[in-house]
Design an enzyme around this catalytic site. Structure first.
Site, PDB file in Angstrom:
ATOM      1  N   ASP A 135      38.963  35.928 -18.545  1.00 49.29           N
ATOM      2  CA  ASP A 135      38.370  34.666 -18.993  1.00 49.29           C
ATOM      3  C   ASP A 135      36.903  34.828 -19.377  1.00 49.29           C
ATOM      4  O   ASP A 135      36.225  35.782 -18.971  1.00 49.29           O
ATOM      5  CB  ASP A 135      38.457  33.624 -17.872  1.00 49.29           C
ATOM      6  CG  ASP A 135      39.869  33.113 -17.638  1.00 49.29           C
ATOM      7  OD1 ASP A 135      40.809  33.658 -18.240  1.00 49.29           O
ATOM      8  OD2 ASP A 135      40.014  32.170 -16.846  1.00 49.29           O
ATOM      9  N   ASP A 136      36.429  33.854 -20.161  1.00 47.02           N
ATOM     10  CA  ASP A 136      35.008  33.569 -20.397  1.00 47.02           C
ATOM     11  C   ASP A 136      34.326  34.461 -21.430  1.00 47.02           C
ATOM     12  O   ASP A 136      33.135  34.257 -21.705  1.00 47.02           O
ATOM     13  CB  ASP A 136      34.193  33.638 -19.097  1.00 47.02           C
ATOM     14  CG  ASP A 136      34.617  32.579 -18.089  1.00 47.02           C
ATOM     15  OD1 ASP A 136      35.442  31.725 -18.453  1.00 47.02           O
ATOM     16  OD2 ASP A 136      34.113  32.618 -16.945  1.00 47.02           O
ATOM     17  N   HIS A 186      39.783  28.836 -24.324  1.00 49.21           N
ATOM     18  CA  HIS A 186      39.217  28.534 -23.002  1.00 49.21           C
ATOM     19  C   HIS A 186      38.092  27.507 -23.115  1.00 49.21           C
ATOM     20  O   HIS A 186      37.156  27.527 -22.326  1.00 49.21           O
ATOM     21  CB  HIS A 186      38.729  29.832 -22.353  1.00 49.21           C
ATOM     22  CG  HIS A 186      38.530  29.750 -20.863  1.00 49.21           C
ATOM     23  ND1 HIS A 186      39.470  29.191 -20.008  1.00 49.21           N
ATOM     24  CD2 HIS A 186      37.509  30.167 -20.064  1.00 49.21           C
ATOM     25  CE1 HIS A 186      39.035  29.278 -18.760  1.00 49.21           C
ATOM     26  NE2 HIS A 186      37.838  29.854 -18.769  1.00 49.21           N
ATOM     27  N   HIS A 190      32.945  25.708 -21.637  1.00 56.17           N
ATOM     28  CA  HIS A 190      33.330  25.723 -20.221  1.00 56.17           C
ATOM     29  C   HIS A 190      32.684  24.592 -19.426  1.00 56.17           C
ATOM     30  O   HIS A 190      32.599  24.666 -18.188  1.00 56.17           O
ATOM     31  CB  HIS A 190      32.948  27.079 -19.604  1.00 56.17           C
ATOM     32  CG  HIS A 190      33.844  27.542 -18.492  1.00 56.17           C
ATOM     33  ND1 HIS A 190      33.722  27.089 -17.194  1.00 56.17           N
ATOM     34  CD2 HIS A 190      34.869  28.427 -18.468  1.00 56.17           C
ATOM     35  CE1 HIS A 190      34.628  27.692 -16.432  1.00 56.17           C
ATOM     36  NE2 HIS A 190      35.348  28.503 -17.183  1.00 56.17           N
ATOM     37  N   HIS A 291      37.693  38.329 -15.146  1.00 54.85           N
ATOM     38  CA  HIS A 291      36.702  37.859 -16.107  1.00 54.85           C
ATOM     39  C   HIS A 291      36.084  39.043 -16.829  1.00 54.85           C
ATOM     40  O   HIS A 291      35.999  40.142 -16.281  1.00 54.85           O
ATOM     41  CB  HIS A 291      35.611  37.041 -15.404  1.00 54.85           C
ATOM     42  CG  HIS A 291      36.131  35.781 -14.778  1.00 54.85           C
ATOM     43  ND1 HIS A 291      36.780  35.771 -13.563  1.00 54.85           N
ATOM     44  CD2 HIS A 291      36.111  34.488 -15.217  1.00 54.85           C
ATOM     45  CE1 HIS A 291      37.140  34.519 -13.264  1.00 54.85           C
ATOM     46  NE2 HIS A 291      36.752  33.728 -14.250  1.00 54.85           N
TER      47      HIS A 291
END
Length: 328
Positions: A135-136, A186, A190, A291
């Site tokens: 992620d991210d 995503h 965020h 991540h």
């Protein structure tokens, strides 16, 4: 234009036209050739950008330009990704390693009167499959390092990217795509305060990110991951809203805990994943949260051993698609 050129050449030969007219004909022919070359170049760039994606599962050219005939033949029989059909009827795939994208944005589908809601899809449940998810990202340090490790081990993975980071590092996003990993949405940045007051706000952030990814790659994801996961964030309204707009959300059932606030190190992530991939709940599907953004150097250090352990336990590796089982 070709017919006109031949006619002019015949007339000039018969009438003994002056050199000036001959030069004009030559310049026209040269201009036509340059235009055709430019159009051919643009078409080739389009094929390279869509690197091996195929509607319905057929293969095309790979953007990484394989150097051997055997590699090229493998690409033809195993497409690097699948493009959703206009009616989404081709999303039931038999290979968990093949990413799935849409070559139309939601706005394009609405404008063309095409469906936006996904059909019912039977989850893939053959064998023991681990889905490494990151992620991210992308960033310009840890994501490329992770891609190097995945390539060395012939392991596909899924990258849930933010629109903000995709804008900052489009070349890394292109590499993820070119190396046949899956790309998921995503959100743009965020930020929970934009995502969870309402389904309208959530969908707006996702569509914004779709458009950014589409602008870089020419495709958009059908998969997304809610920042922070759905528990404690989604109300009952979110599921139907996502389905109506062609999205499938996947959380995880195995966590490396590499985003924990106490600054854990690589061995902690290895131990977490090792201990969580033994039970019955992950017998068929282990969706593993990690991540790849700035500050996750320890994840990079842990990844080779994580892959080794999962292989030793009999897992194969897949990418998240609409047919990937839910983690619970």
């Amino acid at each position: 234009m070709k017919h006109l050129d031949r006619t002019e050449e015949t007339a000039l030969a018969a009438e003994g036209a002056p050199n000036e007219q001959t030069e004009q004909g030559t310049r026209k022919t040269q201009a036509t050739g340059l235009l055709r070359a430019l159009l051919s170049g643009l078409a080739l760039m389009g094929l390279l950008l869509l690197g091996g994606c195929a509607a319905g599962g057929g293969g095309q050219a790979d953007p990484s330009s394989s150097s051997s005939a055997s590699d090229a033949a493998a690409e033809e029989t195993s497409p690097s990704c699948v493009l959703a059909g206009d009616d989404f009827s081709n999303l039931q795939q038999s290979d968990p390693r093949t990413p799935v994208y849409d070559d139309k944005t939601l706005a394009m589908r609405r404008q063309q009167g095409l469906v936006t809601a996904l059909p019912e899809i039977t989850p893939y449940r053959e064998g023991r499959v681990a889905y490494l998810t990151f992620d991210d990202g992308p960033d310009d340090k840890n994501t490329p390092a992770i891609l190097d490790i995945l390539k060395e081990n012939d392991v596909p993975a899924t990258f849930y990217v933010t629109g903000q980071h995709a804008e900052l590092h489009p070349d890394v996003l292109k590499r993820i795509f070119a190396e046949h990993h899956a790309i998921g949405n995503h959100s743009y940045d965020h930020k929970y305060e934009k995502l969870y007051p309402s389904t309208q706000g959530f969908l707006a952030e996702m569509e914004k990110t779709d458009d950014i990814i589409y602008g870089i790659l020419g495709v958009r994801p059908l998969i997304l991951r809610a920042p922070g996961g759905v528990i404690g964030h989604f109300t009952s309204a979110y599921g139907p809203a996502l389905k109506a707009n062609g999205y499938v959300e996947h959380d995880w059932n195995v966590s490396s805990a590499d985003a924990a606030p106490n600054h854990p190190v690589a061995q902690d992530f290895i131990d977490n994943i090792d201990s969580q991939t033994d039970g019955a709940a992950v017998q068929h599907t282990a969706i593993i949260l990690m991540h790849c953004s700035e500050g996750h150097e320890e994840t990079v250090k842990a990844l080779p051993e994580i892959i080794r352990i999962l292989k030793e336990k009999g897992y194969t590796f897949g990418v998240i698609t609409p047919m990937t089982p839910q983690p619970w």
